[in-house]
Design an enzyme around this catalytic site. Structure first.
Site, PDB file in Angstrom:
ATOM      1  N   CYS A  63      44.814  39.837  33.426  1.00 10.93           N
ATOM      2  CA  CYS A  63      46.169  40.020  32.890  1.00 10.93           C
ATOM      3  C   CYS A  63      46.318  41.441  32.333  1.00 10.93           C
ATOM      4  O   CYS A  63      46.222  42.396  33.079  1.00 10.93           O
ATOM      5  CB  CYS A  63      46.502  38.930  31.866  1.00 10.93           C
ATOM      6  N   HIS A  65      46.411  34.362  35.209  1.00 16.99           N
ATOM      7  CA  HIS A  65      45.407  33.794  34.304  1.00 16.99           C
ATOM      8  C   HIS A  65      44.535  32.808  35.085  1.00 16.99           C
ATOM      9  O   HIS A  65      44.941  31.667  35.308  1.00 16.99           O
ATOM     10  CB  HIS A  65      46.089  33.077  33.138  1.00 16.99           C
ATOM     11  N   GLU A  77      41.995  31.183  34.122  1.00 11.78           N
ATOM     12  CA  GLU A  77      41.605  30.049  33.276  1.00 11.78           C
ATOM     13  C   GLU A  77      42.700  28.995  33.183  1.00 11.78           C
ATOM     14  O   GLU A  77      42.454  27.863  32.753  1.00 11.78           O
ATOM     15  CB  GLU A  77      41.210  30.542  31.882  1.00 11.78           C
TER      16      GLU A  77
END
Length: 218
Positions: free
Chosen positions: A79, A188, A190
């Site tokens: 990011c 992202h 995750e």
């Protein structure tokens, strides 16, 4: 060992947990010596470009980051961490980045004045990434995997060879970049479920020295 650079901004536990989920050995540090000597590095980032780069410099981490990249350490910016890899960020002013990759970071509506009003900024939600070439980082993710984005700014790469995937939102922007041992993802991982975990697993499996044939200048 995958080392997450902790420079005091953002919740690092989520990316740490994602690496643990794919079986990677991971730890966080803000120690310049540990960063310079790491086997594999991740630079997360949330919020404003300037706040992130200022904190990295305040903690004397810029030099160790360049040292590690110069040694061929696999390096992943996530990011804002990806955006910091570029030369300049234009979020509330003009700010010097790490300068690892040529290019700058700009707001969606600054790079496309004709962007439809129905496309809101920030770009938030699931979108596809379109590979420009094959790479082990993208292995087994599928032809056009969907990942999760939250951002108002995106990189504008000067060298098309640095762009590993693109994404369309009003216009096309680099969503994954790669040069030798340096990688960046605008989304992202995750938060991107199977595709995101797959990418992190692929990153954790990369050899310590990439044989990409192009040299990163630090």
């Amino acid at each position: 060992m995958t080392t997450i650079i902790d420079y005091g901004i953002g919740n690092l536990r989520s990316i740490e947990k994602a690496f643990e989920t794919v079986g990677a050995t991971v730890h966080r540090t803000d120690d310049p010596a540990a960063i310079a000597e790491a086997e594999r590095l991740v630079l997360p980032g949330v919020g404003a470009f300037r706040a992130c780069i200022d904190e990295i410099r305040r903690r004397d981490l810029e030099g160790p980051i360049h040292d590690a990249i110069g040694r061929g350490v696999p390096f992943l910016g996530v990011c804002v961490g990806m955006q910091l890899l570029f030369e300049t960020g234009y979020e509330k002013g003009e700010h010097e980045g790490l300068g690892v990759l040529p290019g700058h970071v700009a707001h969606f509506r600054e790079t496309d004045a004709g962007m439809p009003d129905e496309l809101t900024v920030p770009h938030m939600g699931w979108n596809a990434i379109e590979p420009t070439r094959d790479h082990p980082l993208l292995d087994e993710l599928g032809a056009t995997p969907y990942v999760y984005f939250v951002h108002s700014y995106h990189p504008v790469a000067e060298d098309a060879d640095d762009v590993l995937t693109t994404t369309s939102y009003g216009h096309t922007f680099p969503s994954v970049v790669q040069r030798d041992n340096v990688f960046g993802v605008q989304f992202h991982p995750e938060k991107s479920q199977a595709a995101g975990l797959g990418l992190l697993d692929n990153f954790a499996a990369l050899p310590t020295t990439e044989e990409a044939g192009r040299t990163v200048s630090t």
